[in-house]
Scaffold this active site. Structure first.
Site, short mmCIF file in Angstrom:
data_model
loop_
_atom_site.label_atom_id
_atom_site.label_comp_id
_atom_site.label_asym_id
_atom_site.label_seq_id
_atom_site.Cartn_x
_atom_site.Cartn_y
_atom_site.Cartn_z
N HIS A 364 63.34 111.15 1.98
CA HIS A 364 64.00 111.30 3.19
C HIS A 364 64.54 112.82 3.59
O HIS A 364 64.47 113.23 4.40
CB HIS A 364 65.18 110.27 3.46
CG HIS A 364 64.62 108.91 3.60
ND1 HIS A 364 64.35 107.93 2.51
CD2 HIS A 364 64.29 108.47 4.86
CE1 HIS A 364 63.86 106.97 3.22
NE2 HIS A 364 63.93 107.04 4.39
N ARG A 471 66.61 106.15 13.16
CA ARG A 471 67.39 105.77 11.71
C ARG A 471 68.72 105.77 11.92
O ARG A 471 69.15 106.95 11.96
CB ARG A 471 66.72 106.53 10.64
CG ARG A 471 65.25 106.63 10.28
CD ARG A 471 65.16 107.49 9.36
NE ARG A 471 63.62 107.37 8.80
CZ ARG A 471 62.55 107.88 9.14
NH1 ARG A 471 62.68 108.83 9.99
NH2 ARG A 471 61.28 107.74 8.50
N ARG A 507 67.07 100.82 14.29
CA ARG A 507 66.82 100.35 13.19
C ARG A 507 68.29 99.85 12.45
O ARG A 507 69.12 100.91 12.36
CB ARG A 507 65.97 100.91 12.14
CG ARG A 507 65.44 100.40 10.94
CD ARG A 507 64.38 100.79 10.15
NE ARG A 507 65.07 101.99 9.38
CZ ARG A 507 64.29 102.99 8.78
NH1 ARG A 507 63.14 102.76 8.64
NH2 ARG A 507 64.82 103.84 8.10
N GLU A 606 56.51 97.01 5.98
CA GLU A 606 56.41 98.35 4.91
C GLU A 606 56.47 97.64 3.56
O GLU A 606 56.32 98.29 2.48
CB GLU A 606 57.96 99.15 5.18
CG GLU A 606 59.06 98.61 5.49
CD GLU A 606 60.30 99.73 5.76
OE1 GLU A 606 59.79 100.85 5.62
OE2 GLU A 606 61.12 99.11 6.15
N ASN A 629 55.53 104.91 5.04
CA ASN A 629 55.99 105.72 3.81
C ASN A 629 56.14 104.52 2.73
O ASN A 629 55.97 104.76 1.60
CB ASN A 629 57.30 106.28 4.17
CG ASN A 629 57.34 107.20 5.59
OD1 ASN A 629 56.30 107.63 5.70
ND2 ASN A 629 58.42 107.45 6.06
N ASP A 630 56.88 103.74 3.17
CA ASP A 630 57.21 102.73 2.11
C ASP A 630 56.10 101.79 1.65
O ASP A 630 55.95 101.41 0.57
CB ASP A 630 58.30 101.77 2.55
CG ASP A 630 59.75 102.29 2.49
OD1 ASP A 630 59.82 102.84 1.13
OD2 ASP A 630 60.60 102.43 3.07
N ARG A 640 58.23 107.19 -4.13
CA ARG A 640 57.88 108.24 -2.87
C ARG A 640 58.85 109.20 -3.14
O ARG A 640 58.58 110.49 -2.76
CB ARG A 640 58.15 107.67 -1.74
CG ARG A 640 59.60 107.07 -1.19
CD ARG A 640 59.63 106.27 -0.18
NE ARG A 640 60.13 107.15 1.07
CZ ARG A 640 60.47 106.48 2.23
NH1 ARG A 640 60.58 105.39 2.56
NH2 ARG A 640 60.72 107.72 3.30
N CYS A 677 55.16 104.11 12.48
CA CYS A 677 56.28 105.05 12.53
C CYS A 677 56.40 105.88 11.36
O CYS A 677 57.49 106.67 11.26
CB CYS A 677 57.65 104.28 12.90
SG CYS A 677 58.07 103.35 11.84
C1 PEP Z 1 58.59 104.11 6.28
O1 PEP Z 1 58.97 103.31 5.54
O2 PEP Z 1 57.71 104.39 6.66
C2 PEP Z 1 59.70 104.33 7.42
C3 PEP Z 1 59.53 104.70 8.53
O3 PEP Z 1 60.95 104.00 6.97
P1 PEP Z 1 61.85 105.07 5.96
O4 PEP Z 1 60.88 106.54 5.77
O5 PEP Z 1 63.16 105.42 6.79
O6 PEP Z 1 62.03 104.46 4.79
MG MG Z 2 61.06 102.54 5.07
#
Ligand code: PEP
Ligand code: MG
Length: 757
Positions: A364, A471, A507, A606, A629-630, A640, A677
């Site tokens: 993050h 977020r 979210r 995710e 991302n997740d 990650r 996203c």
């Molecule tokens: C993701 O997981 O792709 C996402 C957008 O959420 P975050 O990066 O906040 O976990």
């Molecule tokens: Mg996520």
């Protein structure tokens, strides 16, 4: 044997000079294995040979002189096979290489094991003996374990430098050093390093010499005096509670601080040319080691006292240096772990770049850096945090390299690339009020991700289709307690009103993983597989309900709220969330006595399990948002946030691409809107492939939005389909990336994936 192994590794890591460390290690191994010879060779990959670096048993004249080619001798064989070689009679082995200089005629048995770090052979460690015998399994296991543990310490020193005989420089020498990390946020920065809150522990002290011994002696005496005073105050406070125990403990402490005990040894090191902190480190660490090995309970228990007292003196020694520091006007922020909340609190305009020893491209902190437009390099394992403050840094957020005290020529080149970047930015700025549409006329909706950024300056004035992901974590993370309902209402109102006629996806709280709440600490072995996002908020309806109420209240005037649920794995989590939303809605209508708008409800895709439940989920909610991302981390089983496996975290892994294609197809089949996203949507390669897969809604950081628009306006859907077809048959993520990069360079979009225009 385990004790010997531990001791050898600890001493190796703590030794301040590498040559000395290698010499010590071979002697210790020889002794521990009761053998007659131990030698250590390091690999020079450019020269394709091993260089004898240390030996206890062979001729000392051969050290630094004898080289063995990668395909020569038994040492070469160990390197080639990447496994131990154990022979009873080395002289009779076909690969035996006679090297008169080393004088090994007496030795027959040979056991060699490679020293490997991240799949690369760094060297070979061998033991030899006169009698003809095969070394036992225990001995092999000992040498293999030791070599594996030494590998990362050796890798950290920068092996090339050592084999080129420049090892006599101290290992914290920062003159012109290049360090490799992983790209965190694109861009280039050139500024002075500013280390944030350096942690004061003995592990974090790098040995440093200081010629002005009298000054260091005074510093040390002052630190002792301050420590005594603090202990005196502490003793006075505690005395009323536990008089006899307290005086006994403080007697020990005072004795340890006296010249007759630790003090005299520290003074000796200072007089030998080390600075006070280094001298204290040597003495405390040696004493702890010696005491730990003594077979006497009373003595062993003193280890805790020594550690504690040493730590107190160290803090007093370093305190002044820390207090003296002022934040430079422009700097590259350096920390062991740069966190999202750290960035949210520091003045944006001062930070030119970010270097973090931990973390990875999808942490993050990286996402926030990218949202703020700050170039970042993460996962810099070899970053010498404690000696880098004030040194100049050139940071390349595209390749993940940093250069410390770079030559003028490197700085000049990066300044040129920086100018080109600015030109590219100006170019894309011209698209601010244009629509995102491909050359062959496919309209694409571009939304922005926000929330990690604390203000909205960056996004104002951008022509966007909505906020695809707000977020809500940061407002929770930068406080000392949960924000109240009214505090949340104010905040959410300002977000909803920033684009009153566009959808805003808010979210619900997604804390956990690498976003802990300071006032709600959690100790988990695997936080990304733990109590995260919806799992935590459903267990705490009082938190979820307050947040939902605040969102609903904030939405009364604008009616553009889309609630988004993170980390959904099971249908029951959505059903439970709907129940809470109904409850919050009912409470508010009753309290406010007005009709309040009902929001749209969406789910983040995710967690892999969720993508196989799209049909059922679609019957409960209004839209989906794919969190690449997740989804990538959970599909590939790669944390990650972990730099060690950062090279395995890849959106362009064929497994991830197929899962994405499946997910987009499912959403389209069930006619439910889907947005991407995750960070992949803001990458040039990512957006092209996702578009070809059938997705036409993307959400990304404001910094990437205009670049994405430019890319979409310079590519046709037809081109995107052809590219997707071409890479779909490939099995190697690296190759997929290379093909895509080539294509982007060919069509003039190279500036979006590397430094320069
Ligand atoms: C993701 O997981 O792709 C996402 C957008 O959420 P975050 O990066 O906040 O976990
Ligand atoms: Mg996520």
């Amino acid at each position: 044997m385990i004790t010997a192994l531990k001791r050898i590794v600890e001493e190796f890591v703590q030794q301040q000079e590498l040559e000395r460390a290698l010499t010590d290690v071979v002697s210790q191994v020889k002794e521990a294995m009761s053998t007659e010879c131990c030698s250590l060779y390091l690999a020079d990959h450019e020269q394709q040979h091993f260089l004898l670096m240390a030996t206890d048993g062979l001729s000392s004249h051969a050290v630094g002189e004898v080289v063995i080619g990668f395909n020569q001798g038994l040492v070469g064989l160990v390197g080639q096979r990447e496994e131990p070689v154990n022979v009873a009679n080395a002289q009779a082995h076909p690969r035996f290489l006679k090297t008169p200089q080393v004088q090994e005629d007496n030795f027959n048995s040979f056991l060699g094991t490679p020293i490997i770090h991240q799949r690369k052979v760094l060297g070979v460690m061998s033991v030899q003996q006169t009698n003809t015998r095969v070394f036992g399994e225990d001995e092999v296991a000992f040498l293999v374990t030791l070599a594996a543990q030494l590998a990362s310490a050796i890798a950290n020193v920068g092996i090339q430098k050592i084999t080129r005989k420049s090892a006599n420089k101290p290992s914290n020498d920062l003159s012109k050093k290049q360090i490799e990390g992983v790209p965190g946020s694109a861009g280039i920065a050139i500024a002075t390093a500013y280390v944030l809150e350096p942690e004061i522990t003995f592990n974090s002290i790098l040995p440093r010499r200081e010629a002005n011994s009298p000054k260091e002696l005074i510093k040390f005496q002052q630190a002792i005096k301050n420590t005594r005073n603090q202990l005196g105050e502490l003793a006075a406070r505690m005395n009323t509670l536990l008089p006899s125990e307290v005086s006994a403990i403080f007697d020990v402490y005072n004795h340890l601080l006296s010249d007759a005990s630790l003090g005299i040894q520290v003074n000796e090191h200072i007089n030998a040319g080390w600075n006070a902190a280094t001298s204290l480190k040597f003495v405390i660490e040696n004493t702890i080691r010696e005491f730990s090995e003594v077979d006497d309970d009373y003595i062993r228990e003193r280890v805790t006292d020594i550690r504690d007292i040493g730590q107190r003196v160290l803090v007093n020694l370093m305190q002044k240096d820390i207090a003296k520091r002022v934040m430079p006007e422009q700097f590259v922020l350096v920390a062991d772990e740069v966190t999202a909340s750290m960035l949210a609190e520091l003045p944006r305009e001062n930070i030119k770049g970010i270097c973090s020893r931990r973390g990875s491209s999808s942490s993050h902190a990286s996402i926030l850096a990218s949202a703020l437009g700050i170039p970042a390099v993460m996962g810099l394992n070899d970053l010498p945090i404690n000696s880098i403050d004030g040194h100049s840094i050139v940071l390349d957020g595209y390749s993940g390299h940093i250069y410390i005290n770079a030559d003028e020529s490197i700085k000049r080149e990066y300044k040129r690339l920086q100018t080109e970047e600015l030109e590219l930015n100006d170019l894309v700025q011209a698209l601010a009020d244009k629509k995102a549409v491909t050359i062959d006329g496919t309209p694409v909706a571009l939304h922005i991700n926000t929330g990690l950024v604390t203000d909205f300056d960056i996004i104002h004035g951008l022509d966007i289709d909505g906020i695809g992901l707000y977020r809500t974590e940061i407002p929770f993370m930068i406080r000392q307690r949960f924000p109240t309902e009214s505090e949340q209402v104010e905040l959410y109102k300002s977000v909803l009103q920033s684009y009153p006629d566009k959808p805003v996806c808010m979210r619900t709280l997604d804390v956990g993983g690498d976003k802990p709440l300071p006032y709600f600490p959690l100790e988990e072995d695997n936080p990304f597989l733990g109590w995260r996002g919806i799992r935590m908020t459903l267990d705490h309806p009082e938190i979820q309900l307050v947040q939902m109420r605040a969102m609903l209240r904030a939405n009364i005037e604008t009616n553009n709220l889309n609630i988004l649920l993170p980390m959904i794995t099971s249908i029951s989590e959505v059903e439970e969330s709907i129940r809470l939303l109904n409850q919050a809605y009912a409470e508010l209508t009753e309290e406010l006595k007005i009709d309040i708008p009902w929001p749209k409800l969406g789910v983040m895709l995710e967690v892999p399990a969720a993508i196989y439940q799209i049909e059922k989920l679609a019957s409960l909610i209004d839209y989906f948002s794919i969190g690449t991302n997740d989804l990538t981390q959970y599909l590939l089983a790669v944390d990650r946030n972990n730099a060690r496996v950062a090279n395995l975290y890849d959106y362009y892994h064929p497994g991830v691409l197929q899962a994405l294609q499946f997910t987009i197809n499912e959403c389209n089949k069930h006619k439910i809107p889907v947005t991407i996203c995750g960070e992949m949507a803001g990458e040039a390669i990512g957006i092209i492939l996702l578009l070809a897969m059938g997705c036409t809604r993307f959400s990304m950081s404001a910094q990437n939005l205009l670049k994405a628009k430019w890319i979409l306006r310079h590519i046709s859907l037809q081109d995107a389909h052809e590219l997707l077809a071409e890479i779909s048959v490939m099995s190697c993520p690296k190759m997929i990336r290379e093909v895509m990069i080539d294509k982007l360079e060919q069509i003039g979009l190279g500036g979006f994936i590397r430094a320069g225009k």
